[in-house]
Design an enzyme around this catalytic site. Structure first.
Site, PDB file in Angstrom:
ATOM      1  N   GLU A 129      76.028   6.124  -0.846  1.00 52.43           N
ATOM      2  CA  GLU A 129      77.523   5.475  -1.072  1.00 52.43           C
ATOM      3  C   GLU A 129      78.277   6.578  -1.851  1.00 52.43           C
ATOM      4  OE1 GLU A 129      74.354   3.989  -1.338  1.00 52.43           O
ATOM      5  OE2 GLU A 129      74.647   2.166  -0.634  1.00 52.43           O
ATOM      6  N   HIS A 153      77.382  -8.613  -2.863  1.00 49.32           N
ATOM      7  CA  HIS A 153      76.347  -8.865  -3.769  1.00 49.32           C
ATOM      8  C   HIS A 153      76.566  -8.490  -5.282  1.00 49.32           C
ATOM      9  CE1 HIS A 153      74.989  -9.040   0.229  1.00 49.32           C
ATOM     10  NE2 HIS A 153      73.774  -9.329   0.005  1.00 49.32           N
ATOM     11  N   ASP A 190      66.261 -10.232  -5.850  1.00 46.05           N
ATOM     12  CA  ASP A 190      66.019  -8.613  -5.958  1.00 46.05           C
ATOM     13  C   ASP A 190      66.034  -8.389  -7.326  1.00 46.05           C
ATOM     14  OD1 ASP A 190      65.079  -7.872  -3.442  1.00 46.05           O
ATOM     15  OD2 ASP A 190      67.213  -8.155  -2.747  1.00 46.05           O
ATOM     16  N   ARG A 239      77.551 -13.161  -3.189  1.00 45.96           N
ATOM     17  CA  ARG A 239      76.662 -13.240  -1.802  1.00 45.96           C
ATOM     18  C   ARG A 239      76.656 -14.925  -1.488  1.00 45.96           C
ATOM     19  NH1 ARG A 239      70.518 -11.915  -0.738  1.00 45.96           N
ATOM     20  NH2 ARG A 239      70.025 -13.328  -2.455  1.00 45.96           N
TER      21      ARG A 239
END
Lengths: 316, 280
Positions: free
Chosen positions: A58, A109, A117, A167
Site C-alpha cells: 500500500e 473495511h 478479523d 464492509r
C-alpha cells in the site's frame, strides 16, 4: 428500528467507478487486494488495461498512484482502510498530498464492522489521520446512494480525496443528493441535533424516531462531507436546537465529535455529547454486536440525547 | 552562477559542467549553512549526464508531455539538481543562493510545488522511486515515448518501500524505467564502511528482474554507455549501480562521512572552490 432496504457501499462504489471509467478514458484504478474484497471488480472487467492489481504494498501503491496522476490522470486507489490510511500514511502525506496528486483513496473495511478479523483490521483512526493532511478531502458516506454520489463528487475535482467505506451492507437512508462541503438534513427538529456519519447515520435516524415517539423532535444531519466541513450547518444547528449529539464509528478523541465541538465553540458553543469508540482498539466479534459492546448502541445514544435535553432544561 | 542552457555534448564539456555544479553546490551549502553537501557531490556526475545529455527535455517547453522525467528520489541531493536545472535553463540561476531560505522555491528537499521543473517532491526513502514507477506506467498506458530516470541513494536501498517499488517495476517489465543508484557507501549514521545488508546489490536487482549494470559513477563515458545500453534494453527495466565517492571533487571531503551532513565554513569553501577552479 425502522424497516429499510440495505445496500452495499462497496458495490455502489464499484458501479460508479465503472461508469467513471466509461466517461474518462484516462482514469486508472489501482487495487491492493482481490477485486472481490475491494469492489473495483466491475471496472477491472471492463477496462483490464487500466486496472492495476498492485498487490499488498500500500505505501508504494500511493507513490505509484501519484506518479500516474502527475501525468494528468485521475487515479482511484482502493484497499483496506487500515492499510491505505494507516500503513501507507507517509506516502499519502508526501507522494499524494504534498505533491497535490489527483489520487482518490477509497478505503473499504473501515471501523469495528470488520468484525471477525479484530483489532489489526478495524481502522478507527483514519478520519483523524486523513483530515489532518492539508489539501485532503474526506468523505464518510452513510449508505449506498451517498457512496455512489460521493464517488462521482471526488472524481470531479483535481486533488486528493479519501472515501471511507464500511464492509457491512447499510440501510438506505438518503436519496443520494450528496454535495461536498454540505451537510444534509435528513430530519427536521428543534429540540436537539444529531450529527452522524457512516454506519451510525441510520442509528441516528432511529434515535430521532424514538425521541419523536416521546414527543421530542431531533434534527438529523448527515455529515458525510467531513472535509470540507459544513460549519455553517453546525452553527445553525447549535443556534436552532441548543444541543448536539454526534455519532461515529471512530476513535471518539479525534473524529466527528471533535470536529463538531471545535466548529461551534467559537461562535455558538452549546453542549455536545459524543457517541463513538472509546480510546481503545477493537476486537473480534459479530460486527453489529461489537458496535453495541463498544458503546455505539441505539440505547446508549438515546441516553446521551436525554442527558443533553436535561442539561438544556427541555425535560426534567 | 550563470545559466547558459547550452547542451554540452562531449565528455570534456560534461566534466566542465559538473565542476561548475560542484562549485554551485559548495557556494549554496556554505551560504545556507546546511544542505547535504557530500551526497550532492557524489550524485553530481549522474545528474549532469542525465540533464545535459540523456534526457529529452526542453527548457523552452518544460511541460512538454512527451519529455523524459527525472525523479530525484534521494531528495536531499537537492542543491546538485537545482544547480543542474539552472545551468540547463530551467530556472533563474539568481535564485540559487536562496537555498533553504524561507520563501525560497529551493526547498531543502527537491520540491515540485515550488519548482515545477522538479518532477516530484521527494524526501522520504523509496517514495520517489515509487512515483517514477507510476510515471513509467503512465507513459506506457498513454503510449508516450517518455522515459523515466530515478536517482536513488544507497541508504534508501535499506527501505522496504524501495523494494516494493522495484518489485512493481520488474512486475510490469517497465523498459522505459532506469534506476540509478548513487552507491557512495555512506549512510547517515554509517560512516565507517558500506552498510551491511545492502550487498549484494546487483544480485538483488537481477533477482527483481532488472537489467543490471555496475559502473564508476564519476566516469562519464561509462555513465553515458550504461544509459545508452538502458535505452536499447527491451522487456525489463534497467538498474545502474554507480559506485561513487561521497564528497567527490573536493580532496579533503572525499570519503569523509562528516561531509554528508555538515556545511563548509568560509575557509573550507574557498579551499574547495579553488580545487574546482572557482572562487566565492
Amino acid at each position: 428500528m425502522l424497516a429499510r432496504t440495505s445496500g452495499s457501499l462497496g458495490e455502489a462504489y464499484g458501479q460508479a467507478l465503472a461508469e467513471l471509467g466509461e466517461r474518462d478514458p484516462a482514469l486508472v484504478v489501482l487495487d491492493s487486494d482481490l477485486p472481490g474484497s475491494a469492489r473495483a471488480g466491475p471496472f477491472g472487467q471492463r477496462f483490464p488495461e487500466r486496472f492495476l492489481r498492485i498487490g499488498v504494498m500500500e505505501p508504494t501503491m500511493m507513490s505509484i498512484a501519484s506518479g500516474l496522476a502527475l501525468g494528468g490522470r485521475t487515479v482511484f486507489v482502493s484497499g483496506f482502510a487500515v492499510f491505505v490510511a494507516g500503513e501507507a500514511y507517509g506516502a499519502v502525506r508526501l507522494s499524494v498530498c504534498y505533491n497535490r496528486a489527483n489520487v482518490k483513496i477509497v478505503a473499504t473495511h473501515a471501523g469495528l464492522l470488520v468484525g471477525g478479523d479484530g483489532a489489526p483490521y478495524q481502522m478507527l483512526e483514519d478520519i483523524a489521520l486523513m483530515r489532518s493532511l492539508p489539501g485532503m478531502t474526506v468523505v464518510v458516506p452513510g449508505d449506498a446512494p451517498t457512496t455512489r454520489a460521493a464517488t462521482f463528487a471526488v472524481a470531479s475535482f483535481d486533488g486528493p480525496a479519501y472515501l471511507r467505506l464500511t464492509r457491512e451492507n447499510l440501510p438506505i437512508v438518503t436519496d443520494g443528493s450528496f454535495t461536498l462541503g454540505r451537510a444534509t438534513r435528513l430530519r427536521e427538529g428543534s429540540d436537539l441535533t444529531v450529527v452522524a456519519v457512516g454506519a451510525m447515520l441510520a442509528r441516528a435516524l432511529d434515535v430521532a424516531e424514538e425521541l419523536h415517539q416521546a414527543g421530542v423532535e431531533a434534527r438529523v444531519l448527515d455529515f458525510a462531507s467531513i472535509k470540507p466541513a459544513d460549519e455553517k450547518a453546525l452553527i445553525q444547528a447549535a443556534r436552532d436546537t441548543g444541543a448536539i449529539l454526534t455519532m461515529e464509528e471512530h476513535n471518539v478523541l479525534t473524529g466527528l465529535g471533535n470536529l463538531v465541538a471545535s466548529a461551534i465553540s467559537t461562535t455558538h458553543p452549546v453542549p455536545v455529547r459524543q457517541v463513538g469508540v472509546p480510546d481503545l482498539f477493537g476486537e473480534s466479534g459479530n460486527p453489529w454486536t461489537l458496535l453495541d459492546h463498544y458503546g455505539l448502541s441505539q440505547k446508549r445514544a438515546l441516553d446521551e440525547a436525554w442527558e443533553l435535553l436535561k442539561i438544556r432544561g427541555k425535560v426534567s | 552562477m550563470s545559466a547558459s542552457g547550452a547542451l554540452p555534448e562531449t565528455v570534456e564539456q560534461l566534466s566542465a559542467t559538473a565542476r561548475q555544479i560542484r562549485q554551485d553546490v559548495l557556494r549554496m551549502t556554505y551560504r545556507a549553512g546546511s544542505g547535504h553537501l557530500g551526497g550532492s557531490l557524489s550524485t553530481a556526475d549522474l545528474l549532469v549526464a542525465l540533464v545535459f545529455h540523456e534526457l529529452r527535455i526542453d527548457p523552452g517547453n518544460p511541460g512538454w508531455p512527451d519529455r523524459d522525467r527525472l525523479v530525484l528520489s534521494k531528495g536531499h541531493a537537492a542543491p546538485a539538481l537545482y544547480s543542474a536545472l539552472a545551468r540547463r535553463g530551467f530556472l533563474d540561476a539568481q535564485v540559487l543562493p536562496t537555498l533553504r531560505e524561507e520563501g525560497s522555491p529551493l526547498q531543502g528537499q527537491v520540491d515540485h510545488r515550488t519548482l515545477p521543473a522538479v518532477e516530484a517532491s521527494t524526501g522520504s526513502s523509496g517514495q520517489g522511486l515509487g512515483m517514477a514507477v507510476g510515471m513509467a506506467l503512465d507513459a506506457r498506458l498513454a503510449k508516450r515515448p517518455s522515459r523515466v530516470y530515478a536517482v536513488v541513494g544507497d541508504g534508501e536501498c535499506r527501505a522496504g518501500t524501495t523494494w516494493e517499488a522495484l518489485m512493481a517495476g520488474g512486475q510490469y517489465a517497465l523498459d522505459n524505467l532506469v534506476v540509478l543508484v548513487d552507491r557512495n557507501g555512506r549512510e547517515t549514521d554509517g560512516g565507517k564502511e558500506n552498510a551491511p545488508g545492502i550487498e549484494p546489490l546487483a544480485e538483488k536487482f537481477r533477482a527483481f528482474r532488472y537489467s543490471t549494470l555496475e559502473i564508476d559513477g564519476h566516469d562519464f563515458p561509462a555513465i553515458l554507455g550504461a544509459l545508452g545500453q538502458a535505452r536499447k534494453t527491451k522487456g525489463q527495466p534497467t538498474a545502474i549501480i554507480a559506485r561513487t565517492v561521497l564528497g567527490q571533487g573536493v580532496s579533503f571531503m572525499e570519503n569523509q562521512p562528516a561531509w554528508r551532513e555538515r556545511s563548509p565554513n568560509r575557509e573550507e569553501t574557498e579551499r574547495g572552490l579553488a580545487e574546482l577552479g572557482g572562487s566565492l
